[in-house]
Design a protein around this motif. Structure first.
Motif, PDB file in Angstrom:
ATOM      1  N   ILE A 671      -0.514  -9.609 -50.439  1.00  0.00           N
ATOM      2  CA  ILE A 671       0.139 -10.529 -51.376  1.00  0.00           C
ATOM      3  C   ILE A 671       0.835 -11.641 -50.606  1.00  0.00           C
ATOM      4  O   ILE A 671       0.798 -12.814 -51.011  1.00  0.00           O
ATOM      5  N   TYR A 672       1.437 -11.290 -49.486  1.00  0.00           N
ATOM      6  CA  TYR A 672       2.108 -12.318 -48.675  1.00  0.00           C
ATOM      7  C   TYR A 672       1.096 -13.321 -48.124  1.00  0.00           C
ATOM      8  O   TYR A 672       1.351 -14.527 -48.100  1.00  0.00           O
ATOM      9  N   ASP A 673      -0.074 -12.847 -47.711  1.00  0.00           N
ATOM     10  CA  ASP A 673      -1.126 -13.762 -47.255  1.00  0.00           C
ATOM     11  C   ASP A 673      -1.512 -14.741 -48.357  1.00  0.00           C
ATOM     12  O   ASP A 673      -1.702 -15.940 -48.108  1.00  0.00           O
ATOM     13  N   ARG A 674      -1.635 -14.243 -49.584  1.00  0.00           N
ATOM     14  CA  ARG A 674      -1.982 -15.127 -50.705  1.00  0.00           C
ATOM     15  C   ARG A 674      -0.850 -16.123 -50.968  1.00  0.00           C
ATOM     16  O   ARG A 674      -1.100 -17.293 -51.295  1.00  0.00           O
ATOM     17  N   LEU A 675       0.378 -15.655 -50.825  1.00  0.00           N
ATOM     18  CA  LEU A 675       1.539 -16.530 -51.019  1.00  0.00           C
ATOM     19  C   LEU A 675       1.544 -17.661 -49.992  1.00  0.00           C
ATOM     20  O   LEU A 675       1.750 -18.841 -50.337  1.00  0.00           O
ATOM     21  N   VAL A 676       1.323 -17.313 -48.731  1.00  0.00           N
ATOM     22  CA  VAL A 676       1.286 -18.324 -47.672  1.00  0.00           C
ATOM     23  C   VAL A 676       0.207 -19.361 -47.968  1.00  0.00           C
ATOM     24  O   VAL A 676       0.431 -20.576 -47.889  1.00  0.00           O
ATOM     25  N   ALA A 677      -0.999 -18.873 -48.322  1.00  0.00           N
ATOM     26  CA  ALA A 677      -2.101 -19.798 -48.607  1.00  0.00           C
ATOM     27  C   ALA A 677      -1.757 -20.728 -49.767  1.00  0.00           C
ATOM     28  O   ALA A 677      -2.115 -21.912 -49.766  1.00  0.00           O
ATOM     29  N   TRP A 678      -1.053 -20.203 -50.760  1.00  0.00           N
ATOM     30  CA  TRP A 678      -0.678 -20.993 -51.927  1.00  0.00           C
ATOM     31  C   TRP A 678       0.234 -22.159 -51.537  1.00  0.00           C
ATOM     32  O   TRP A 678       0.016 -23.312 -51.930  1.00  0.00           O
ATOM     33  N   PHE A 679       1.254 -21.879 -50.746  1.00  0.00           N
ATOM     34  CA  PHE A 679       2.187 -22.933 -50.347  1.00  0.00           C
ATOM     35  C   PHE A 679       1.565 -23.910 -49.354  1.00  0.00           C
ATOM     36  O   PHE A 679       1.812 -25.114 -49.422  1.00  0.00           O
ATOM     37  N   VAL A 680       0.752 -23.398 -48.443  1.00  0.00           N
ATOM     38  CA  VAL A 680       0.076 -24.293 -47.503  1.00  0.00           C
ATOM     39  C   VAL A 680      -0.849 -25.234 -48.263  1.00  0.00           C
ATOM     40  O   VAL A 680      -0.908 -26.429 -47.984  1.00  0.00           O
ATOM     41  N   ARG A 681      -1.566 -24.703 -49.235  1.00  0.00           N
ATOM     42  CA  ARG A 681      -2.482 -25.536 -50.014  1.00  0.00           C
ATOM     43  C   ARG A 681      -1.727 -26.646 -50.729  1.00  0.00           C
ATOM     44  O   ARG A 681      -2.244 -27.748 -50.929  1.00  0.00           O
ATOM     45  N   HIS A 682      -0.462 -26.381 -51.112  1.00  0.00           N
ATOM     46  CA  HIS A 682       0.349 -27.388 -51.794  1.00  0.00           C
ATOM     47  C   HIS A 682       1.209 -28.203 -50.823  1.00  0.00           C
ATOM     48  O   HIS A 682       2.181 -28.851 -51.238  1.00  0.00           O
ATOM     49  N   ASP A 683       0.822 -28.156 -49.538  1.00  0.00           N
ATOM     50  CA  ASP A 683       1.502 -28.951 -48.512  1.00  0.00           C
ATOM     51  C   ASP A 683       3.001 -28.682 -48.489  1.00  0.00           C
ATOM     52  O   ASP A 683       3.820 -29.597 -48.388  1.00  0.00           O
ATOM     53  N   SER A 684       3.359 -27.411 -48.607  1.00  0.00           N
ATOM     54  CA  SER A 684       4.765 -27.029 -48.672  1.00  0.00           C
ATOM     55  C   SER A 684       5.065 -25.980 -47.609  1.00  0.00           C
ATOM     56  O   SER A 684       4.201 -25.161 -47.275  1.00  0.00           O
ATOM     57  N   PRO A 685       6.284 -25.968 -47.077  1.00  0.00           N
ATOM     58  CA  PRO A 685       6.667 -24.888 -46.167  1.00  0.00           C
ATOM     59  C   PRO A 685       6.743 -23.564 -46.916  1.00  0.00           C
ATOM     60  O   PRO A 685       7.046 -23.538 -48.109  1.00  0.00           O
ATOM     61  N   VAL A 686       6.465 -22.488 -46.216  1.00  0.00           N
ATOM     62  CA  VAL A 686       6.538 -21.164 -46.833  1.00  0.00           C
ATOM     63  C   VAL A 686       8.004 -20.757 -46.907  1.00  0.00           C
ATOM     64  O   VAL A 686       8.675 -20.659 -45.874  1.00  0.00           O
ATOM     65  N   PRO A 687       8.555 -20.532 -48.107  1.00  0.00           N
ATOM     66  CA  PRO A 687      10.000 -20.355 -48.255  1.00  0.00           C
ATOM     67  C   PRO A 687      10.533 -18.984 -47.863  1.00  0.00           C
ATOM     68  O   PRO A 687      11.746 -18.781 -47.834  1.00  0.00           O
ATOM     69  N   LEU A 688       9.654 -18.026 -47.574  1.00  0.00           N
ATOM     70  CA  LEU A 688      10.102 -16.690 -47.205  1.00  0.00           C
ATOM     71  C   LEU A 688       9.399 -16.248 -45.930  1.00  0.00           C
ATOM     72  O   LEU A 688       8.192 -16.451 -45.775  1.00  0.00           O
ATOM     73  N   SER A 689      10.166 -15.654 -45.012  1.00  0.00           N
ATOM     74  CA  SER A 689       9.527 -15.042 -43.854  1.00  0.00           C
ATOM     75  C   SER A 689       8.840 -13.765 -44.297  1.00  0.00           C
ATOM     76  O   SER A 689       9.080 -13.253 -45.394  1.00  0.00           O
ATOM     77  N   SER A 690       7.989 -13.248 -43.426  1.00  0.00           N
ATOM     78  CA  SER A 690       7.270 -12.021 -43.762  1.00  0.00           C
ATOM     79  C   SER A 690       8.230 -10.890 -44.079  1.00  0.00           C
ATOM     80  O   SER A 690       8.055 -10.158 -45.056  1.00  0.00           O
ATOM     81  N   ASP A 691       9.286 -10.758 -43.260  1.00  0.00           N
ATOM     82  CA  ASP A 691      10.218  -9.657 -43.484  1.00  0.00           C
ATOM     83  C   ASP A 691      11.049  -9.862 -44.748  1.00  0.00           C
ATOM     84  O   ASP A 691      11.303  -8.919 -45.496  1.00  0.00           O
ATOM     85  N   GLU A 692      11.487 -11.111 -44.990  1.00  0.00           N
ATOM     86  CA  GLU A 692      12.219 -11.394 -46.234  1.00  0.00           C
ATOM     87  C   GLU A 692      11.363 -11.068 -47.449  1.00  0.00           C
ATOM     88  O   GLU A 692      11.847 -10.525 -48.445  1.00  0.00           O
ATOM     89  N   PHE A 693      10.089 -11.397 -47.333  1.00  0.00           N
ATOM     90  CA  PHE A 693       9.186 -11.115 -48.444  1.00  0.00           C
ATOM     91  C   PHE A 693       9.018  -9.612 -48.651  1.00  0.00           C
ATOM     92  O   PHE A 693       9.137  -9.113 -49.775  1.00  0.00           O
ATOM     93  N   LEU A 694       8.724  -8.876 -47.568  1.00  0.00           N
ATOM     94  CA  LEU A 694       8.488  -7.441 -47.690  1.00  0.00           C
ATOM     95  C   LEU A 694       9.724  -6.705 -48.185  1.00  0.00           C
ATOM     96  O   LEU A 694       9.631  -5.732 -48.941  1.00  0.00           O
ATOM     97  N   SER A 695      10.899  -7.179 -47.779  1.00  0.00           N
ATOM     98  CA  SER A 695      12.136  -6.579 -48.262  1.00  0.00           C
ATOM     99  C   SER A 695      12.366  -6.920 -49.732  1.00  0.00           C
ATOM    100  O   SER A 695      12.698  -6.061 -50.553  1.00  0.00           O
TER     101      SER A 695
END
Length: 920
Positions: A671-695
């Motif tokens: 799910i985090y991989d899909r999230l990263v791809a979503w924000f990258v596709r929209h030319d945006s920084p990823v707002p959560l680190s992997s650990d912040e996301f998993l927590s």
């Protein structure tokens, strides 16, 4: 003119795009005149992907407005007349659905016309029923032979037995009954050969008239050239009818230079097996095919009148029938005289003489050295006369719709009656014996008689058409690039597509034979393919596919689905497809292996080989999600909004053979991989680190068996889980540092272990699938950087305490500070809690970025060995600061295959290139 033909010409009236015509012929004439005007417009012809052909040839293939052998100008009109406008208030919700592409390959409809690759219509029907309702419009931009269209119409034409069987299967799976009823379809392909097949599968015609016409054509052919296929029986008086003639390539012996007819010497008369070795008939030297020397004979090209060198073939045997009894004989003087008489005749009118684009063909080296460089070279004289006569008879048929079907029928002999058809002595039939997907002229040819092939083919088409009658105004077929479909945005209800994958099949090259007969050829410039002869490598293929997926995304209604069938053996191509999908705006919700016997999903997609077909289910997010991201920006709330939406699109349960399956897309890391791809596709920084996301994801959403659910979904999962004996198991295949960490995390969660206990388990995971350029990490370093170890003092961590108290009877009910428990827990590694995990993550990322600086400073042209985790961390940080040049420069230091085989790196790099180009 027969009564049937007269009826077809005068029947009416007919409705078409809200207009009424006195007959179908009047409808056709009206739109052909409009298309003829369009073809005179230079701007119309300048469209990307416009096929190569004269106006007359394009018009001869077309049946507008339903089919055009060029971009179809009436697609928007078709959708407006028969489709439904996008309604944001309409409730629509579906889970992903996998299909089995092996279903239906023996069906008569599937076999009615051959094509290089095709997904059977019976394999597509369940998907269309699942994702759409009657009257919806389905799109396939890489439609090939048109099976998606057949499937869409089959939803309304399926027999009762099929419906009953499918309904029972769906009921067993706990799914609601399908809504039967035909769907409309838009079919596109770059190849005119493909769209001609697709149109004839999907446009209605009079089956009885076609069957009668086919028989008349074969009868007329016999009257015209039947003498060419006569041979004397062994009694010297009775005439037999040739079924096929066997030709053998002629070689010379390397020892004595004597002539060697390969089949005469190598084929055993009794067993009909080709011997590996055999004696030279002149000197007795032991020969095999590798030792033989090819003979090129000089002939006069019947088209140009110039000298032409070609491999030499001699008549070897003739198989013929007398009173339905089959015989075989060696050619006699009469047979040789008949062949000589035919060879002396002028080349038949209508036999194409187009030169193959040898220099731009992947398989050019297979045919040019043997002397086969032009279309007419591929037909022995007799077969050339037969094919030319058949094509002329089909073309001259007065009813245009039946004429098109006759060509649909005749063109299947284009390869089968050519020198591509190999002789296979042990085969039941000599039909369709050529190598699939290539141009290869074998050393043993089977020159089949037209009646031997076409009589059975006519019956197959009649049988298929009797079981499936295409509906009126159900299909619109267009010829051109899938990157520009000529449709309105948000107008399509569902996309099913089986695109070309890498360098599996060279469609434009292979279709050249058929298209030469039509006089309309593929424009191969926009063909999405990997082909060194056309200067198309993997990056070019990926960008072409991205353009096509972006067009799919544009025309698909928000919130709707696309199914992509993937067939390729290279992980790099798989990653290119994933990145292309994500950059186009799609979100992948499921990737299903169609045959799980050979390995798990992760085994297939994590290594360099994808061993079987996959089905990719992806959706176009609804407009609300896009708008909320635009309003909020790249914030944690936007990230959790995406997760909430994405979870709602995923399957809740998957059952196979009575067992629950692990849903990979519900793994928090995926799910985090899909999230990263979503924000990258929209030319945006990823707002959560992997650990912040998993927590955060575990505190916001319920988790079951390692999978994350919405609160509204978890009850359905729990109910199904209670009905099975075992929890689903996730399979992890270790191929790089990240997957090694993931494996360790899963292992230590369930079994906190000491280094000594863990090491042998870990070593077994580091198999042959390790990525070539990836540095192999030490287990000790992975543990130190990502996990915690209990040192034997203080309270035993809860994770270890739970594991020990459950596994050892004498350790149950002990306090966490009990000395006995502490001693057993000492030196065990475990997964840190969220607070400690954040600190470890920060420490680890700092170290990764420090190493990334060394990569940046490296003066060598290439990094021979590196850590993918370092590159991923560096690329992510550079992306957040919009430092695209750093990503590009470091990416150029690593081998291209390493970049192409890692989906995450490829995504960052490709987006960096796009943004850097836009900035300049």
């Amino acid at each position: 003119m027969t009564d049937l033909i007269q009826l077809a010409l005068t029947a009416g009236p007919v409705e078409c795009l809200s207009q009424t015509f006195p007959s179908d012929e009047a409808r056709r004439a009206h739109y052909l005149s409009l298309l003829a005007e369009k073809l005179k417009d230079p701007s119309f012809r300048m469209q990307e992907g416009f096929p190569k052909g004269t106006d007359e040839a394009i018009l001869a293939m077309s049946d507008p407005p339903y089919y055009t052998a060029c971009p179809n100008p009436w697609l928007v009109d078709f959708i407006q007349r028969y489709g439904r406008p996008y309604d944001p208030s309409e409730k629509y919700s579906r889970e992903p659905l996998a299909i089995d592409v092996s279903v239906g390959k023996t069906d008569a409809l599937y076999k009615a016309h051959a094509y290089h690759t095709k997904v059977p219509h019976l394999a597509i029907v369940p998907s269309i029923l699942h994702y759409t309702k009657p009257g919806d419009v389905v799109l396939d931009g890489f439609s090939g032979s048109g099976m998606t269209g057949v499937a869409a119409q089959w939803c309304g034409a399926a027999p009762a037995a099929y419906r009953h069987e499918l309904e029972l299967a769906w009921k067993r799976d706990g799914r609601p009954a399908p809504e039967w009823g035909a769907r409309r379809v838009v079919l596109n392909d770059l190849s005119p050969a493909a769209t001609f097949i697709g149109a004839n599968y999907n446009l209605p015609f009079d089956v009885e008239s076609f069957g009668s016409a086919g028989k008349q054509v074969l009868k007329a052919l016999e009257q015209e050239i039947g003498w060419m296929y006569e041979t004397l029986h062994s009694d010297g008086k009775t005439k037999g009818r040739i079924e096929y003639t066997v030709w053998s390539e002629v070689f010379t012996c390397p020892e004595c230079a004597g002539k060697v007819n390969f089949l005469d010497e190598a084929l055993e008369d009794e067993s009909k097996r080709v011997r590996d070795t055999f004696p030279c008939p002149h000197c007795g030297a032991q020969l095999n095919k590798d030792r033989l020397e090819r003979v090129l004979e000089t002939r006069i090209d019947p088209a140009s009148g110039k000298p032409w060198q070609r491999v030499k073939f001699d008549l070897s045997s003739i198989v013929y029938a007398v009173d339905k009894t089959r015989y075989e004989k060696a050619p006699d003087a009469s047979d040789i005289a008949t062949v000589a008489r035919i060879e002396a005749m002028s080349i038949p009118a209508g036999l194409p003489t187009d030169r193959f684009p040898i220099e731009d063909m992947y398989h050019g080296s297979r045919i040019a050295p043997k002397g086969f460089t032009s279309m007419h070279h591929f037909y022995l004289p007799r077969a050339g006369h037969a094919m030319a006569a058949l094509w002329r008879l089909a073309d001259d048929w007065p009813d245009r719709r039946i004429s098109a079907m006759l060509k649909f029928f005749v063109e299947q002999g284009i390869r089968n009656l050519s020198v591509l058809n190999a002789y296979e002595p042990l085969a039941f039939s000599q039909n369709a014996r050529g190598q699939k997907g290539v141009y290869y002229v074998p050393s043993q040819l089977s020159e089949v008689a037209p009646w031997y092939f076409f009589t059975g083919k006519l019956k197959t088409i009649e049988k298929a058409a009797a079981g499936f009658r295409a509906g009126e105004s159900c299909a619109a077929v267009t010829t051109g690039t899938a990157a520009r479909l000529g449709l309105d945005a948000d107008s399509i209800d569902y996309v099913f597509t089986d695109p070309p994958f890498g360098e599996n099949i060279f469609y434009a090259d292979l279709n050249f034979m058929v298209e030469s007969w039509h006089g309309v050829a593929t424009d191969s410039k926009p063909e999405a393919i990997i082909d060194k002869f056309k200067n198309k490598a993997l990056p070019e293929y990926q960008h072409l596919m991205q353009r096509c997926f972006a067009e799919y995304h544009r025309v698909l209604k928000p919130g709707r689905w696309m199914t992509v069938v993937f067939s390729n053996s290279k992980a790099s191509v798989w990653n290119a497809i994933q990145v292309a999908l994500q950059q186009a705006g799609f979100v992948v919700a499921e990737v299903s292996a169609l045959d799980k016997v050979q390995g798990s999903y992760r085994q297939m997609t994590s290594t360099t080989a994808v061993k079987q077909d996959l089905v990719i289910s992806a959706y176009k997010p609804n407009g609300g999600l896009e708008q909320r991201l635009a309003d909020r920006g790249a914030t944690p709330d936007s990230a959790w909004d995406f997760v909430q939406t994405h979870l709602g699109q995923l399957s809740v349960t998957k059952v196979k053979d009575g067992a629950l399956e692990f849903i990979v897309e519900r793994d928090p890391r995926r799910i985090y991989d899909r999230l990263v791809a979503w924000f990258v596709r929209h030319d945006s920084p990823v707002p959560l680190s992997s650990d912040e996301f998993l927590s955060g994801i575990r505190s916001r959403f319920p988790e079951r068996d390692g999978m994350v659910f919405l609160a509204t979904q978890v009850a359905a999962y729990d109910k199904k889980r209670a009905q099975v004996a075992q929890a689903p198991q996730m399979e992890l295949f270790v191929s790089d540092e990240r997957s090694a960490i993931d494996w360790l995390s899963d292992f230590l969660k369930s079994k906190p272990s000491t280094y000594q206990e863990l090491h042998p388990e870990f070593i077994t995971q580091l198999g042959a699938g390790w990525k070539k350029h990836e540095t192999r990490p030490e287990l000790s370093a992975l543990l130190e950087n990502n996990f915690l170890k209990y040192e034997g003092t203080g309270d035993v961590p809860s994770q270890i305490h739970a594991y020990l108290s459950n596994g050892w009877r004498d350790l149950r009910n002990l306090e966490k500070n009990d000395p006995q428990l502490q001693a057993k827990a000492k030196d065990r590694w475990f997964v840190p809690d969220p607070g400690n995990a954040r600190q470890l993550e920060q420490k680890r990322e700092k170290a990764l970025l420090k190493e990334f600086e060394l990569y940046m400073a490296s003066t060598g042209r290439r990094l021979k060995e590196f850590r993918l985790e370092v590159l991923r961390a560096g690329f992510k940080t550079a992306w957040a600061s919009r430092d695209y040049q750093t990503i590009i420069k470091v990416a150029q230091k690593i081998p291209e295959e390493a970049l192409q085989e890692d989906e995450k790196l490829l995504l960052w790099y490709d987006q960096a290139l796009t943004r850097a180009d836009a900035a300049s």
